[in-house]
Design an enzyme around this catalytic site. Structure first.
Site, mmCIF file in Angstrom:
data_model
loop_
_atom_site.group_PDB
_atom_site.id
_atom_site.type_symbol
_atom_site.label_atom_id
_atom_site.label_comp_id
_atom_site.label_asym_id
_atom_site.label_seq_id
_atom_site.Cartn_x
_atom_site.Cartn_y
_atom_site.Cartn_z
ATOM 1 N N HIS A 146 0.826 -1.207 0.000
ATOM 2 C CA HIS A 146 0.000 0.000 0.000
ATOM 3 C C HIS A 146 0.860 1.257 0.000
ATOM 4 O O HIS A 146 0.498 2.272 -0.600
ATOM 5 C CB HIS A 146 -0.930 -0.014 1.210
ATOM 6 C CG HIS A 146 -2.107 -0.909 1.037
ATOM 7 N ND1 HIS A 146 -2.866 -1.378 2.083
ATOM 8 C CD2 HIS A 146 -2.657 -1.436 -0.090
ATOM 9 C CE1 HIS A 146 -3.837 -2.142 1.616
ATOM 10 N NE2 HIS A 146 -3.731 -2.185 0.305
ATOM 11 N N CYS A 198 1.459 -11.459 -20.232
ATOM 12 C CA CYS A 198 1.029 -10.714 -19.046
ATOM 13 C C CYS A 198 2.162 -10.567 -18.033
ATOM 14 O O CYS A 198 1.926 -10.301 -16.869
ATOM 15 C CB CYS A 198 -0.181 -11.375 -18.393
ATOM 16 S SG CYS A 198 0.154 -13.000 -17.705
#
Length: 599
Positions: free
Chosen positions: A197, A510
């Protein structure tokens, strides 16, 4: 890369910053072991309540600041911290310690917090460590408040006028917000990952940051001038005046180029000779959804689902998964949303998932093997995907497949759950497109057979490189040898896309390989026309596609197939690319540093 002044870490927020190092050795509060008389027990419980309320107001203030500076989605990170702070079960455990053992409020809280951190950290999972960081920050705020400390004190420590680079052990989300608007122009942290975060907030706030720079506090001297490159994850100590001037020039070019990239967001990803390229976003966490959409992704090429288990002591319910997958389907009503089934094992063993210890977990019980062996975990996820598929174009992707019978077993479970849902009268799709992650040499060699039994294939370049070259991509000693453009990897990549084309099966990439312009040039030439990358890489990739004719990329790839070494490949590509792109503008070095990534 042999310069002793150079430190390497994980680049999580682009930008180049120059400043004087300020070292922050803020330690976890040292809580003395004390007991209280029985008559004081109620007072200690009241102290816990008051401290939690104070920290809650502090976190809500950070959420407001984050919303103003980085947007509402980034600010939601603090909603999670508030939930951790106010968790009723945890607080009951603290109160029990106070009542049963007459511990002080701070000691009881510390004891319970250490228990939780130990539970969450045992597996050494990178994603789980991200949440441990959040929880530890919350716990330290509460303990600090109980001991009379101000959580905002670091702001007053950074009041000097000179531009500074903060060097610390670990950056927390709250501190990332507090540093915004200060004289701190960049951050170097010894701990942290790209999906933490704190990393997400540093990127959203536009603050260059290098995390995971082991030993930074010992190797960087206080007051020493440093240059940090938040894209490459590099920190240079004691730069010369020429190096500072070069860094400032590169940052100036980056800013100008960033403005040019912003102008391409609404344009098609089409090569000058008319080939349309599909660009999708990778999604690790729900907070990234807004960024993926804002950067014009044509769907989500990789939804990592491990976060649903991370930092939780129980597995997610079917309903929780349905809600998340449906939200993604609604966000991209006209484009695919590719949900990868749990990639558990290896370094991703969260507390909610119990697994036996293994001597080599990366070659052990992981990913599709876990899902097939533990159908009580796999079946609810399959059901959730089938139900969410009624809301949009949801696909299912199987990770770490090495055998055809794994695909057949998964198809049988999907068909079985579709029949069950129909029998229960639950709205659900009868089937969904099923794909496979090609990320092992076994899958690459068998790509022609795999293509016969799947609806699409997606190449995970990080793991394919790791397993092909037998190099742990997290091993700093081998970093110079980790090259996704190594001839061995390139040959496998060519075989995979050729197998897909022969069977009429779409093949995408990806992995992080597509995020770098030189490697993206190679992928275009090999025949890949669908890429899924981390959201911040989308603007650069779209701009790049519009500069390079497909025919020239194909010619370069043909030359690369004859190359003998990774260095030969790099220089062939770099020379061919220079005809279309200003290499200084996109900061392409003579030789590239090994990337850090996951997937």
């Amino acid at each position: 890369m042999n310069d002793p002044r150079l430190l390497t870490g994980i680049g999580v927020s682009p930008g180049i910053a120059v400043g004087r190092a300020v070292l922050s050795r803020r330690e976890v509060p040292d809580v003395p072991h004390r007991t209280v008389p029985l008559r004081q027990v109620r007072k200690e419980i009241r102290r816990i309540t008051a401290a939690v309320n104070d920290v809650r107001r502090y976190l809500e203030g950070l959420r407001t600041e984050a919303a103003d500076a980085a947007g509402p989605d980034a600010a939601k990170i603090f909603d999670g911290q508030v939930l951790m702070l106010t968790d009723a079960e945890f607080l009951r455990g603290v109160e029990e310690l106070i009542r049963d053992h007459r511990l002080t409020a701070e000691k009881a809280y510390e004891f319970r917090a250490l228990e939780v951190c130990d539970l969450w950290s045992k597996a050494e999972s990178a994603l789980l460590r991200d949440r441990v960081t959040d929880f530890t920050a919350v716990a330290n705020h509460v303990i600090g408040r109980l001991m009379g400390r101000d959580p905002s004190a670091i702001r007053s420590e950074l009041t000097q006028e000179e531009l500074t680079v903060l060097v610390m052990h670990e950056l927390s989300p709250g501190l990332a917000v507090e540093l915004h608007g200060s004289n701190v122009v960049g951050v170097v942290s010894e701990e942290g990952t790209r999906t933490s975060h704190a990393a997400i907030l540093a990127h959203s706030l536009g603050m260059p940051a290098v995390l995971g720079a082991s030993g930074a506090l010992d190797r960087i001297a206080a007051g020493e001038r440093v240059i940090i490159d938040g894209a490459r994850g590099l920190v240079l100590r004691a730069p010369t005046e020429a190096e500072v001037a070069d860094a400032e020039a590169r940052e100036g070019r980056r800013r100008l180029h960033a403005d040019a990239l912003a102008e391409t967001l609404d344009l098609e990803a089409r090569t000058p000779d008319g080939h349309e390229i599909v660009l999708r976003g990778n999604l690790d966490l729900p907070a990234e959804l807004d960024v993926v959409r804002r950067f014009g992704a044509q769907g989500v090429g990789l939804v990592r689902t491990e976060f649903l288990i991370t930092a939780r002591t129980r597995l997610p319910t079917e309903e929780e998964q349905v809600a998340y997958f449906t939200k993604l389907a609604h966000a991209f009503p006209d484009d695919p949303v590719v949900v990868r089934t749990y990639d558990l094992g290896g370094d991703k063993i969260p507390a909610a998932f119990r697994a036996p210890p293994e001597r080599n977990p990366f070659l052990g019980w992981r990913a599709i093997r876990v899902c097939l062996d533990r159908p009580e975990i796999f079946r609810p996820q399959i059901r959730a995907v089938l139900r969410a598929a009624t809301a949009g174009n949801v696909h299912l992707l199987l990770p770490m497949v090495t055998r055809l019978d794994e695909i057949e077993a998964a198809r049988a479970l999907i068909a079985d759950e579709a029949t069950r849902l129909a029998g229960e009268g639950v709205p659900a799709a009868a089937s969904v497109p099923l794909g496979v992650m090609v990320e092992t040499p076994a899958a690459a060699v068998m790509a022609d057979r795999i293509a016969e039994v799947v609806d699409f294939m997606s190449v995970g370049t990080n793991d394919l490189t790791q397993y092909t070259l037998v190099i742990d991509r997290g091993n700093a000693k081998l970093a110079s040898r980790f090259r996704s453009y190594d001839p061995a990897v390139v040959r496998l990549m060519r075989g995979i896309v050729d197998a897909g084309r022969a069977s009429g099966v779409p093949v995408s990439v990806c992995g992080e390989m597509a995020s770098e312009v030189v490697e993206a040039f190679l992928l275009l030439g090999l025949g890949y026309t669908t890429f899924s990358v981390a959201a911040p890489a989308l603007p650069m990739l779209r701009w790049f596609v519009r500069q390079v004719p497909m025919a020239d990329a194909q010619r370069a790839a043909a030359a690369v197939m004859e190359a003998r070494t990774a260095s030969d490949v790099w220089h062939l590509l770099r020379e061919a690319l220079a005809a279309h792109v200003d290499l200084a503008l996109v900061d392409v070095p003579n030789e590239v540093a090994a990337p850090e990534g996951h997937g």
